[in-house]
Each structure stands twice: as C-alpha cells, then as structure tokens.
Design a protein around this motif. Structure first.
Motif, PDB file in Angstrom:
ATOM      1  N   CYS A  84      12.664  51.864  16.314  1.00  0.00           N
ATOM      2  CA  CYS A  84      12.705  52.665  15.089  1.00  0.00           C
ATOM      3  C   CYS A  84      12.162  54.063  15.365  1.00  0.00           C
ATOM      4  O   CYS A  84      11.103  54.206  15.980  1.00  0.00           O
ATOM      5  CB  CYS A  84      11.883  52.018  13.976  1.00  0.00           C
ATOM      6  N   THR A  85      12.905  55.081  14.921  1.00  0.00           N
ATOM      7  CA  THR A  85      12.439  56.459  15.015  1.00  0.00           C
ATOM      8  C   THR A  85      12.456  57.079  13.624  1.00  0.00           C
ATOM      9  O   THR A  85      13.361  56.826  12.842  1.00  0.00           O
ATOM     10  CB  THR A  85      13.338  57.276  15.959  1.00  0.00           C
ATOM     11  N   ASN A 110      12.158  60.795  11.661  1.00  0.00           N
ATOM     12  CA  ASN A 110      12.226  62.247  11.824  1.00  0.00           C
ATOM     13  C   ASN A 110      12.432  62.875  10.450  1.00  0.00           C
ATOM     14  O   ASN A 110      13.564  63.087  10.005  1.00  0.00           O
ATOM     15  CB  ASN A 110      13.369  62.624  12.772  1.00  0.00           C
ATOM     16  N   LYS A 159      18.659  49.627  16.983  1.00  0.00           N
ATOM     17  CA  LYS A 159      17.959  50.905  16.897  1.00  0.00           C
ATOM     18  C   LYS A 159      18.185  51.494  15.508  1.00  0.00           C
ATOM     19  O   LYS A 159      19.321  51.590  15.050  1.00  0.00           O
ATOM     20  CB  LYS A 159      18.487  51.862  17.966  1.00  0.00           C
ATOM     21  N   GLU A 205      17.277  54.762  12.853  1.00  0.00           N
ATOM     22  CA  GLU A 205      16.807  56.133  12.732  1.00  0.00           C
ATOM     23  C   GLU A 205      16.618  56.462  11.251  1.00  0.00           C
ATOM     24  O   GLU A 205      17.535  56.274  10.449  1.00  0.00           O
ATOM     25  CB  GLU A 205      17.819  57.106  13.344  1.00  0.00           C
ATOM     26  N   ARG A 231      15.743  59.623   8.799  1.00  0.00           N
ATOM     27  CA  ARG A 231      15.679  61.084   8.812  1.00  0.00           C
ATOM     28  C   ARG A 231      15.566  61.627   7.394  1.00  0.00           C
ATOM     29  O   ARG A 231      15.977  60.962   6.438  1.00  0.00           O
ATOM     30  CB  ARG A 231      16.918  61.661   9.499  1.00  0.00           C
ATOM     31  N   LYS A 243      19.971  55.033   9.477  1.00  0.00           N
ATOM     32  CA  LYS A 243      21.127  54.761  10.323  1.00  0.00           C
ATOM     33  C   LYS A 243      20.762  53.720  11.362  1.00  0.00           C
ATOM     34  O   LYS A 243      19.698  53.784  11.964  1.00  0.00           O
ATOM     35  CB  LYS A 243      21.585  56.050  11.004  1.00  0.00           C
ATOM     36  N   ASP A 244      21.658  52.742  11.552  1.00  0.00           N
ATOM     37  CA  ASP A 244      21.452  51.749  12.609  1.00  0.00           C
ATOM     38  C   ASP A 244      22.682  51.716  13.509  1.00  0.00           C
ATOM     39  O   ASP A 244      23.760  52.179  13.128  1.00  0.00           O
ATOM     40  CB  ASP A 244      21.181  50.361  12.011  1.00  0.00           C
ATOM     41  N   GLU A 291      25.384  53.971   8.319  1.00  0.00           N
ATOM     42  CA  GLU A 291      24.389  54.914   7.816  1.00  0.00           C
ATOM     43  C   GLU A 291      24.426  54.956   6.292  1.00  0.00           C
ATOM     44  O   GLU A 291      25.497  55.013   5.690  1.00  0.00           O
ATOM     45  CB  GLU A 291      24.649  56.305   8.390  1.00  0.00           C
TER      46      GLU A 291
END
Length: 566
Positions: free
Chosen positions: A440-441, A443, A477, A479, A481, A494-495, A552
């Motif tokens: 997981c990120t 931002n 993964k 994300e 944002r 989003k994956d 997403e």
C-alpha cells in the motif's frame, strides 16, 4: 328520522343500488383472486429460481473441489513421492513440499496423511497435537476399506468429530509392483469449506449416499449423528424454520446436493385479504351513497356545491364551503372542508418529511461495517499473542482506536487527515494479516489534509480492493492518492487486480448516484449516494476500469464552505 327514511325509495334507486352491489362484489372477487394468484406465482417463482441458482452454485463448487483433489492424488509426482517416502521410511521433505505447493493453490485447504500398508500413520501435515487418536484410528479403518480398490479408483468417506464441521476424505492406495504399499488420505477441511461459502445468501447441504453430511451451511441442519435427511423439492421444516428445498443426485460422485431458501409464512396474505375486503366495503358504501344522491336529482344543491368548489379551485384555496341545507349535501360540505384541512396539514407534514428524508437516508447509508474484519483481526491477535506479545499489544491498541472512531456518532464529517489516521491503522492490521502479499502506498497532497469528507468513506473502497483482489491474485498493490482541483477534493483508490468486465463497469458507472441499491456493488452505490446527499450533484464517484490490469475508484468531494471547519 333521517332524511333518506322520510322519502319513499324509488324503483330507479333500488335498481341502481342492486347494480352497484353486484359490481362491487364482482370487483372484490376478482381482486382477491388476482391477489392470491399473483402472490403465489411471485413467491413460488422467486423461491424456485433462488433454490435452482443456489443448487447450481453448490454443485459447481463441489465438482471443482472434488476434481482438484482427485487430480492431485493421481498426479504422477504425488504417486512417485508417496512411494519414495514409504520406501525410505522417513524422508518426507519432497512430499511435504509438493503437498504444500498444491494446498497453496486451493480455495479450500486440505490436510494429508500418509499411511503404510497396515494403516499406521508415517507422515501427516497436521500440526502437532491436532492429529487425535480418534482420527488416526478412523484413518486406519478407511484405509482398510480402500484395500480392494483397483488402480484409478478413490475411496471417499466423511470424518466427523462432535462439535466440528465434518471433513471430506479422499483415499488412494499407493501400489508398487502390483501390491499395495500404503495409502494417501486427503482431508478436505470442513471448517475452511464453510468459511469459503459464508458469503453466499442461501443455505444448503451435501451428503454422501448414506446421508452423512459432507457440507452444511448451518449446524442446526445437521442431526446429532451428522446426518441430513432431505427431500427432492418443496417446503420442508428444520428446527421450526420453513425452507423451500431443491435437490439433485450426482450418482457418479455418490453424493446428493440440497439447496434451501428460507421461506417464512407469508403474513402479507392475511393483510392483503383484509385490505382488499376493507377497500371493497368502502367502495360499496361510497357507490351506494352516490346512487341515492343521483336518484334524488337535487340539481340546485349540486350546483351550489359545485359553485363553492370552483371558488376553492380557481379563486381562494383558503375558502371553505358553506351550505346550510341540513342534509347530506351539508355533510358533504363539512367533509370536504375537513378533507381540505387535512390536505393542508398533510402538505405541511410532507414538506417536513421531505426535509428529514435526506438526514434519515444518510444515517442508514453510514451504518455499514464488515464483521469479517473484526473476526480476522481478533484471530491475528490471538495468534500473535503466542509468539509476539508486543506486536499483539500494538494491534489491540489500533483495533481499539478503529472501533472508537467508527462508533463515534457525534460528527458526520471529519478532516481528511483524521480519517487517514484511521485508514493507516486499518492498513497496518491488514498488512499484519497478509504480509508482503499486500503493498500500500499513500500519496496525498498536504493542502488536502484540512478538507472535509464523510466519515469512513475510504475504508470500504480499500476493503473491496483487498477482498476482490486476493480472489485471483497472490499479491495486491494499492495506491491511495489525493489532490485539490479548485474547491474540489479528488481522492482515488487504485489496485492492480483484474478489474471487472467492461460491460459491467460501464453499467456500474451509469448507475452510481441513483436512489436505488442493486445487489451488486452495493458498497460503491452506498458511498456515491452518500456523497450526493451530503454535498450535491458535483460530488460523487467514478470508476476507471482496465480489465485484466487494474481497477480505480475516484471520489470527488466539493468543499463549498472552505476546508478549515468540520
């Protein structure tokens, strides 16, 4: 005496009253008949369709699991490694690696037992202390029963230990030079099977040809001796609950599958009949009164009444009818005036109810949380407590913060930075559960932190990415944002999962924000509707789908009053 008792009843009036009575009785009979036929057809059709769909789902799952385990047993590598392990008397590393590799690909987990010719266990995948004497003895008995099998055949049995779900067993003899060297027994986990089918809407059971339960959706369907006795089709009762049952035998597998749809007694029948009867009586009384009025042909009073009504309709809606006739027309005037007053009051109440509707709907839409997350987190804490107490303590603190945050009803809106603290605790728990399989990120631009968002709006979207992503991939993964576009906060999750069919994605995008909630994608419709009700038409959800690559969800939350206050 009343006015209608002073007048002699004319032939026309008598005929008119009889005609009205016949028509009302006919209409009442037709209404009751249509109601009964419609109710029965709709209920029967819905139950039959649901039961058939559930039956096909259970059949598909069973055949898939059976074939996968059968293919593993007859795999050349399985036979070779099993024979080697039996001959080497202790070298099980290769067999263990081969089994674990197979088990990792299974949606429902298995355990394996390797026994010698006498049925004595020489290798088992069960953890120490789990393999009971009862299971060992039972395994020896079914191995004995499998001695007479020919090459290419599998012996199936059901293992049941009181208080647990039953395991489905696959036994294959291992031959060497035409003689039985030992046996490989695969135990399909009953607990894992029930957990795998937990999200399906309806109940069901699968039994062998001796009525032993291989799978049952609820323990209350199973008898004390792990038996289930069902019928082919129709209504049945279990523990005072009524179900609609449909079944199918699979002779090639020696099993029978039962689909059960909960079918409570329909209280709508009596209520519907009562309402239709009351309506019929009301129609008759009204029509009979109208017949008497028409027979009297009092044009003057009708004209006066119409004149008063026109004043209300065209000139003054606050005007009330005034008729001093001391008869039914005066009563009609009184009733019309009362009705107008009621309509005025009703209009005021409806206006107030319309204002409250959004608040009520939003309260309903925000009351969702997946109970499986709590169950899984507690299970992780229980396991960590045995070997990593410090990590378990941290998870307990994070779970406590999540629960305290989620049940706090003092605010509908929060700052983004507050909600993200909750999200980080949530992701830490999920990372503990999935390890390196989950990446997981986050931002999010700094100028987004003071933006207002609905509480708990991101968590169900992230949960969906984890839930559906791991169904087809080993590693996911995600994300997260965020940025500002003028006074619009734009967030995205989003994956890199496989997304959904483009046709479904297009249909989902078209339906988001509408005031209905279909069975599929209920959570996204929930969030989209919540944003619409709280922030207006410019706020909502849009999905970007790349079938086979990513999925997403983009949220837009307008900030009309600035971003400094919640």
């Amino acid at each position: 005496m009343k006015w209608n008792e002073k007048m002699a009843t004319g032939i026309f009036e008598q005929h008119l009253r009889r005609m009205v009575a016949k028509k009302i009785l006919l209409l009442l009979a037709v209404g009751i008949a249509l109601f009964l036929v419609g109710l029965y057809a709709v209920t029967l059709g819905a139950n039959s369709t649901n039961a058939s769909d559930n039956l096909q789902m259970l059949k598909k799952v069973y055949i898939s699991l059976y074939q996968k385990n059968r293919d593993f047993l007859f795999d050349k590598q399985t036979i070779t490694l099993s024979e080697k392990a039996l001959r080497d008397h202790g070298d099980f590393a290769d067999l263990n690696y081969w089994f674990q590799e197979f088990n990792g690909k299974c949606s429902v987990k298995n355990e394996v037992i390797l026994s010698n010719y006498q049925g004595r266990v020489v290798y088992s995948s069960y953890e120490q202390g789990v393999l009971s004497d009862y299971r060992v003895n039972y395994n020896a008995a079914i191995c004995h029963n499998a001695k007479e099998l020919k090459p290419g055949q599998i012996y199936n049995a059901v293992y049941y230990d009181s208080g647990n779900y039953s395991d489905y067993i696959f036994v294959m003899p291992v031959y060497s030079d035409g003689a039985v060297l030992g046996y490989v027994s695969l135990y399909l986990s009953g607990d894992d099977w029930n957990f795998y089918l937990l999200n399906y809407n309806y109940d069901g059971a699968i039994t062998d040809d001796k009525n032993n339960v291989i799978y049952a959706s609820k323990p209350k369907l199973i008898g004390s001796s792990n038996k289930f006795y069902g019928q082919e089709n129709g209504i049945c009762y279990y523990n005072d609950e009524r179900f609609w049952m449909k079944s199918e035998s699979l002779p090639e597998y020696k099993v029978k599958i039962f689909s059960l749809v909960y079918y409570p007694k329909n209280s709508a029948l009596l209520i519907g009949l009562f309402v239709i009867t009351i309506m019929g009586i009301s129609w008759y009384l009204l029509a009979n009164w109208m017949a008497g009025s028409m027979a009297k042909n009092n044009a003057m009073r009708i004209g006066q009444l119409l004149s008063e009504i026109r004043i209300i309709q065209k000139e003054d809606q606050a005007h009330r009818i005034c008729m001093d006739t001391q008869d039914e027309f005066n009563e009609v005037a009184v009733q019309i005036n009362s009705m107008l007053d009621s309509i005025r009051d009703l209009h005021g109440r409806n206006t107030e109810l319309l204002q409250l509707k959004n608040t009520i709907e939003m309260s309903q839409l925000t009351a969702q949380m997946n109970p499986h997350f709590l169950y899984n987190t507690l299970e992780i804490i229980r396991n960590l407590a045995l070997f990593d107490g410090e990590r378990a303590e941290k998870l307990i603190v994070q779970l406590t913060q999540i629960l305290r945050y989620s049940i706090d009803k003092s605010r509908e809106d929060v700052l983004l930075e507050e909600d993200m603290q909750y999200i980080r605790d949530y992701l830490d728990i999920q990372k503990c559960r999935f390890g390196d399989r989950l990446s997981c990120t986050v931002n999010i631009d700094a100028d987004c932190d003071r933006s207002n968002i609905p509480k708990l709006v991101l968590q169900p979207i992230i949960e969906n990415s984890i839930k559906y992503g791991f169904r087809k991939k080993m590693n996911i993964k995600i994300e997260i944002r965020g940025h500002m576009e003028g006074n619009m906060l734009v967030l995205s999750v989003k994956d890199d999962g496989f997304g959904m069919p483009e046709e479904d994605a297009s249909s989902l995008n078209n339906s988001l924000g509408k005031a209905y909630f279909p069975e599929k994608s209920y959570g996204l419709h929930n969030i989209s509707r919540r944003l619409f009700l709280r922030y207006g038409e410019e706020s909502g959800i849009h999905i970007v789908n790349h079938q086979g690559y990513s999925f997403e969800v983009i949220l837009k939350v307008i900030q009309p009053g600035g971003r400094d206050h919640v």
